[in-house]
Motif scaffolding. Sequence first.
Motif, mmCIF file in Angstrom:
data_model
loop_
_atom_site.group_PDB
_atom_site.id
_atom_site.type_symbol
_atom_site.label_atom_id
_atom_site.label_comp_id
_atom_site.label_asym_id
_atom_site.label_seq_id
_atom_site.Cartn_x
_atom_site.Cartn_y
_atom_site.Cartn_z
ATOM 1 N N ILE A 1 0.835 -1.203 0.000
ATOM 2 C CA ILE A 1 0.000 0.000 0.000
ATOM 3 C C ILE A 1 0.870 1.254 0.000
ATOM 4 C CG2 ILE A 1 -1.646 1.358 1.371
ATOM 5 C CD1 ILE A 1 -2.876 -1.405 2.210
ATOM 6 N N GLU A 2 1.952 1.229 0.779
ATOM 7 C CA GLU A 2 2.887 2.362 0.776
ATOM 8 C C GLU A 2 3.465 2.577 -0.620
ATOM 9 O OE1 GLU A 2 6.067 2.203 3.679
ATOM 10 O OE2 GLU A 2 4.660 1.551 5.228
ATOM 11 N N ALA A 3 3.798 1.501 -1.286
ATOM 12 C CA ALA A 3 4.401 1.595 -2.615
ATOM 13 C C ALA A 3 3.398 2.065 -3.664
ATOM 14 C CB ALA A 3 4.992 0.251 -3.028
ATOM 15 N N ASP A 4 2.134 1.678 -3.510
ATOM 16 C CA ASP A 4 1.116 2.066 -4.488
ATOM 17 C C ASP A 4 -0.210 2.348 -3.771
ATOM 18 O OD1 ASP A 4 -0.467 2.512 -6.673
ATOM 19 O OD2 ASP A 4 -0.144 0.552 -7.589
ATOM 20 N N PRO A 5 -0.344 3.538 -3.180
ATOM 21 C CA PRO A 5 -1.551 3.868 -2.417
ATOM 22 C C PRO A 5 -2.827 3.894 -3.260
ATOM 23 C CG PRO A 5 0.128 5.586 -2.168
ATOM 24 C CD PRO A 5 0.629 4.613 -3.167
ATOM 25 N N GLU A 6 -2.700 3.984 -4.565
ATOM 26 C CA GLU A 6 -3.876 4.034 -5.447
ATOM 27 C C GLU A 6 -4.413 2.645 -5.786
ATOM 28 O OE1 GLU A 6 -5.351 6.965 -6.228
ATOM 29 O OE2 GLU A 6 -3.842 7.776 -4.856
ATOM 30 N N ALA A 7 -3.668 1.597 -5.480
ATOM 31 C CA ALA A 7 -4.102 0.226 -5.792
ATOM 32 C C ALA A 7 -5.118 -0.219 -4.740
ATOM 33 C CB ALA A 7 -2.910 -0.711 -5.850
ATOM 34 N N GLU A 8 -6.385 0.061 -5.007
ATOM 35 C CA GLU A 8 -7.443 -0.177 -4.030
ATOM 36 C C GLU A 8 -7.632 -1.651 -3.697
ATOM 37 O OE1 GLU A 8 -10.864 1.804 -5.626
ATOM 38 O OE2 GLU A 8 -10.073 3.778 -5.130
#
Length: 169
Positions: free
Chosen positions: A34-41
Amino acid sequence: YYHFALGHLHAELARSYRSQDDFQKAVDHYRKAIEADPEAEFIVGELTDLLLQANRWRDAVQENEALLRSNPDNIQARRILGHIYTRLIAGTTNPKEQEEYVRKGMEHYRYLTEKRPQDAEGWVRLGWLYRVSSNSLEAEKAFQKALELEGDNEGALGELAQLYASLKE
């Protein structure tokens, strides 16, 4: 996606072997993903599912609320929080807790239906929350909106029938 893959692997191991160590590793890897890709819901959904399966709903709420603090427009986090609160309503007999869960659930589903007015399921859940809070007029409007979007929506039809039946009593 490295951390997501490892999180998924450890989540499966935790489920299969009831391993606390694998559970914690899964949580840690999902958080890194999530930190690496916060937009990946979808990652948020995976983490939340894992936490809810472990009956750690408070942790699931905290994870999703943290996401909302960093991005108040995160639709997935709002949908998840609304879902958690609607589940908690049925599980409590404490009127103050129930009122709080209804209020919080409504907050998220109102936001969701405002941002995604074509989301029939969001309207059904919002209507259910209105019905639980004895606001039959708003409940009816929400169910009718869901039926405008999906004329055969079984959830909306069933809830509307229950609403009308309760009004006749």
